[in-house]
Design a protein around this motif. Structure first.
Motif, PDB file in Angstrom:
ATOM      1  N   ALA A 248      43.157  39.780  25.122  1.00 52.70           N
ATOM      2  CA  ALA A 248      42.192  39.959  24.110  1.00 52.70           C
ATOM      3  C   ALA A 248      41.782  41.394  23.457  1.00 52.70           C
ATOM      4  N   TYR A 249      42.885  42.081  23.449  1.00 48.79           N
ATOM      5  CA  TYR A 249      42.764  43.501  22.928  1.00 48.79           C
ATOM      6  C   TYR A 249      43.022  43.516  21.591  1.00 48.79           C
ATOM      7  N   GLY A 250      42.763  44.706  20.907  1.00 49.05           N
ATOM      8  CA  GLY A 250      42.822  44.524  19.469  1.00 49.05           C
ATOM      9  C   GLY A 250      42.334  46.108  18.812  1.00 49.05           C
ATOM     10  N   LYS A 251      43.140  46.575  17.873  1.00 54.65           N
ATOM     11  CA  LYS A 251      43.148  47.998  17.511  1.00 54.65           C
ATOM     12  C   LYS A 251      41.601  48.146  16.876  1.00 54.65           C
ATOM     13  N   ASN A 252      40.793  47.044  16.529  1.00 54.86           N
ATOM     14  CA  ASN A 252      39.223  47.416  15.954  1.00 54.86           C
ATOM     15  C   ASN A 252      38.664  47.269  17.379  1.00 54.86           C
ATOM     16  N   TRP A 253      39.056  47.136  18.321  1.00 53.34           N
ATOM     17  CA  TRP A 253      37.817  47.164  19.552  1.00 53.34           C
ATOM     18  C   TRP A 253      38.649  47.840  20.693  1.00 53.34           C
ATOM     19  N   PRO A 254      39.142  49.025  20.669  1.00 49.51           N
ATOM     20  CA  PRO A 254      39.976  49.743  21.951  1.00 49.51           C
ATOM     21  C   PRO A 254      39.289  49.897  23.034  1.00 49.51           C
ATOM     22  N   ASP A 255      37.795  50.135  22.846  1.00 45.67           N
ATOM     23  CA  ASP A 255      36.753  50.623  23.857  1.00 45.67           C
ATOM     24  C   ASP A 255      36.498  49.473  25.016  1.00 45.67           C
ATOM     25  N   ILE A 256      36.332  48.265  24.391  1.00 51.43           N
ATOM     26  CA  ILE A 256      35.758  47.163  25.329  1.00 51.43           C
ATOM     27  C   ILE A 256      36.698  46.356  25.988  1.00 51.43           C
ATOM     28  N   HIS A 257      38.103  46.185  25.578  1.00 51.13           N
ATOM     29  CA  HIS A 257      39.112  45.453  26.373  1.00 51.13           C
ATOM     30  C   HIS A 257      40.243  46.383  26.723  1.00 51.13           C
ATOM     31  N   MET A 258      40.774  46.159  27.680  1.00 53.51           N
ATOM     32  CA  MET A 258      41.944  47.337  27.892  1.00 53.51           C
ATOM     33  C   MET A 258      43.513  47.019  27.381  1.00 53.51           C
ATOM     34  N   GLY A 259      43.755  45.764  27.431  1.00 55.71           N
ATOM     35  CA  GLY A 259      45.232  45.158  27.259  1.00 55.71           C
ATOM     36  C   GLY A 259      46.034  45.652  28.350  1.00 55.71           C
ATOM     37  N   PRO A 260      47.499  45.307  28.429  1.00 55.56           N
ATOM     38  CA  PRO A 260      48.253  45.462  29.504  1.00 55.56           C
ATOM     39  C   PRO A 260      48.569  47.011  29.983  1.00 55.56           C
ATOM     40  N   LEU A 261      48.549  47.667  28.970  1.00 57.92           N
ATOM     41  CA  LEU A 261      48.958  49.222  29.437  1.00 57.92           C
ATOM     42  C   LEU A 261      47.800  49.798  30.162  1.00 57.92           C
ATOM     43  N   HIS A 279      42.478  36.992  32.204  1.00 54.82           N
ATOM     44  CA  HIS A 279      41.915  37.027  30.715  1.00 54.82           C
ATOM     45  C   HIS A 279      43.004  36.901  29.817  1.00 54.82           C
ATOM     46  N   TRP A 280      43.680  36.324  29.819  1.00 55.25           N
ATOM     47  CA  TRP A 280      44.865  35.936  29.086  1.00 55.25           C
ATOM     48  C   TRP A 280      45.256  34.319  29.130  1.00 55.25           C
ATOM     49  N   GLY A 281      46.115  33.955  28.148  1.00 55.17           N
ATOM     50  CA  GLY A 281      46.751  32.522  28.109  1.00 55.17           C
ATOM     51  C   GLY A 281      45.905  31.437  28.441  1.00 55.17           C
ATOM     52  N   THR A 282      44.369  31.630  27.988  1.00 56.03           N
ATOM     53  CA  THR A 282      43.618  30.514  27.954  1.00 56.03           C
ATOM     54  C   THR A 282      43.003  30.059  26.663  1.00 56.03           C
ATOM     55  N   PHE A 283      42.331  31.267  26.101  1.00 53.32           N
ATOM     56  CA  PHE A 283      41.694  31.129  24.826  1.00 53.32           C
ATOM     57  C   PHE A 283      41.953  31.931  23.712  1.00 53.32           C
ATOM     58  N   ASN A 284      42.049  31.517  22.634  1.00 48.21           N
ATOM     59  CA  ASN A 284      42.271  32.474  21.305  1.00 48.21           C
ATOM     60  C   ASN A 284      41.249  33.389  21.070  1.00 48.21           C
ATOM     61  N   LEU A 285      41.477  34.651  21.491  1.00 48.46           N
ATOM     62  CA  LEU A 285      40.082  35.599  21.228  1.00 48.46           C
ATOM     63  C   LEU A 285      40.657  36.904  20.769  1.00 48.46           C
ATOM     64  N   ALA A 286      42.051  36.917  20.356  1.00 52.85           N
ATOM     65  CA  ALA A 286      42.334  38.335  19.704  1.00 52.85           C
ATOM     66  C   ALA A 286      43.411  37.893  18.599  1.00 52.85           C
ATOM     67  N   LEU A 287      44.130  38.744  18.247  1.00 54.39           N
ATOM     68  CA  LEU A 287      45.310  38.611  17.307  1.00 54.39           C
ATOM     69  C   LEU A 287      46.756  38.602  17.571  1.00 54.39           C
ATOM     70  N   HIS A 288      46.717  39.126  18.931  1.00 58.32           N
ATOM     71  CA  HIS A 288      47.996  39.184  19.592  1.00 58.32           C
ATOM     72  C   HIS A 288      48.520  37.487  20.016  1.00 58.32           C
ATOM     73  N   ALA A 289      49.988  37.560  19.963  1.00 63.99           N
ATOM     74  CA  ALA A 289      50.485  36.409  20.470  1.00 63.99           C
ATOM     75  C   ALA A 289      49.876  36.034  21.863  1.00 63.99           C
ATOM     76  N   TRP A 290      49.603  34.739  22.233  1.00 63.01           N
ATOM     77  CA  TRP A 290      49.226  34.461  23.242  1.00 63.01           C
ATOM     78  C   TRP A 290      49.784  34.998  24.662  1.00 63.01           C
TER      79      TRP A 290
END
Length: 335
Positions: A248-261, A279-290
């Motif tokens: 659930a990470y994205g370039k427009n909200w980098p401060d509030i979700h981490m992403g894998p790195l 927090h992955w593989g369950t809901f579509n909450l972002a723009l990246h592939a599931w």
């Protein structure tokens, strides 16, 4: 130095431990444009599952003392040194104010609520719909289970049927005891709260340190990267297992979700021995592939080896410190 105790407020609004862009209305149009032009497989083309938990396993305690069942997203049934703890329980089909619209589960909860074993505690990190589900709470309310939640969230628990004496609201840095030999301590996260546009930031958000007789683990809930992970690691680590959000990470909200790195870096900062991506593989909450978050995490571990714990949804799995990757998602990928 990040303050680990006592959240600050301005008026009704809680503040993050560091200045944070919480992706408010000013991001609406850039995010909308991204959604309209996005071509990633953020919802699986193949139906995931079905996954089914063999509840009879709970009749026998884990040999290692630590066993986790991933219900999906941030919902975990944790068995730690004789205690059973449920985190951020969401059993509903949609993480939304309505079951007719909003993000829908990729797979049904693998363990029916009626088959849950007796619980010692339920932990609520914050009030977002993908972590805090009214229907699930109402189903758990009659079971006489203690709830531990962030400041302000108790109002919802009481409204949904949980007895007031079973509710403990917690500020950053608070400690509560579950029985005689297990403690939970709350820590700051870099996130936000709110169940509507009118009450953002009016309840608190936090993570949990869970310490049993033998094991010490960290449930990170939702957070962007911040230097506080290093302070938490110094104060409460090392951790046998860190459970950290990678999706659930994205370039427009980098401060509030981490992403894998950033989650990987948080694991290192926390002095974690083994990392469980959540927090992955369950809901579509972002723009990246599931499947993108877990694939990136595996690439990171190839470059800088760390022990991972990646169980199949719904499968009670012991945490032994040995690297474990079920690879469950591979058979559902369309590439």
């Amino acid at each position: 130095m990040i303050q680990l105790k006592g959240a600050r407020k301005e008026g009704k609004k809680y503040l993050n431990p560091v200045p944070t862009d919480t992706a408010g209305f000013d991001h609406f149009f850039p995010i909308l444009w991204e959604y309209l032009t996005n071509k990633s497989e953020n919802t699986p083309k193949k139906t995931l599952g079905p996954f089914k938990t063999d509840a009879s396993i709970y009749a026998s305690p884990p040999v290692s003392g630590l066993r986790v069942t991933w219900i999906g997203h941030s919902s975990l049934l944790i068995e730690i040194d004789g205690k059973r703890i449920l985190t951020d329980p969401v059993w509903s089909q949609r993480a939304s104010f309505s079951q007719y619209l909003g993000p829908k589960r990729f797979f049904a909860a693998p363990l029916p609520l009626a088959e849950l074993p007796p619980l010692d505690a339920v932990l609520i990190s914050h009030d977002h719909y993908d972590h805090f589900d009214e229907a699930t709470i109402r189903a758990l309310a009659p079971k006489n289970i203690p709830f531990y939640c962030s400041l302000g969230v108790g109002q919802y628990l009481k409204a949904w049927g949980v007895s007031e004496h079973l509710i403990t609201e917690m500020d950053w840095g608070d400690t509560a005891r579950i029985g005689d030999d297990c403690t939970i301590t709350t820590t700051p996260t870099r996130h936000f709260s709110g169940r509507s546009l009118s009450n953002r930031m009016e309840t608190l958000w936090l993570a949990f340190v869970i310490k049993g007789v033998k094991h010490n683990i960290f449930f990170g809930a939702d957070s962007g990267w911040f230097e506080g992970f290093e302070e938490i690691g110094k104060a409460y680590g090392p951790f046998d297992l860190t459970m950290l959000e990678i999706g659930a990470y994205g370039k427009n909200w980098p401060d509030i979700h981490m992403g894998p790195l950033s989650a990987f870096n948080a694991h290192l900062a926390l002095k974690g021995k083994q990392m469980m991506p959540i927090h992955w593989g369950t809901f579509n909450l972002a723009l990246h592939a599931w499947y993108e978050p877990i694939e990136i995490l595996l690439e990171l571990v190839k470059k800088q080896p760390q022990s991972l714990f990646i169980p199949e949804p719904g499968k009670p799995t012991e945490v032994t410190g040995t690297n474990y990757n079920s690879g469950w998602w591979n058979k559902f990928m369309s590439i």
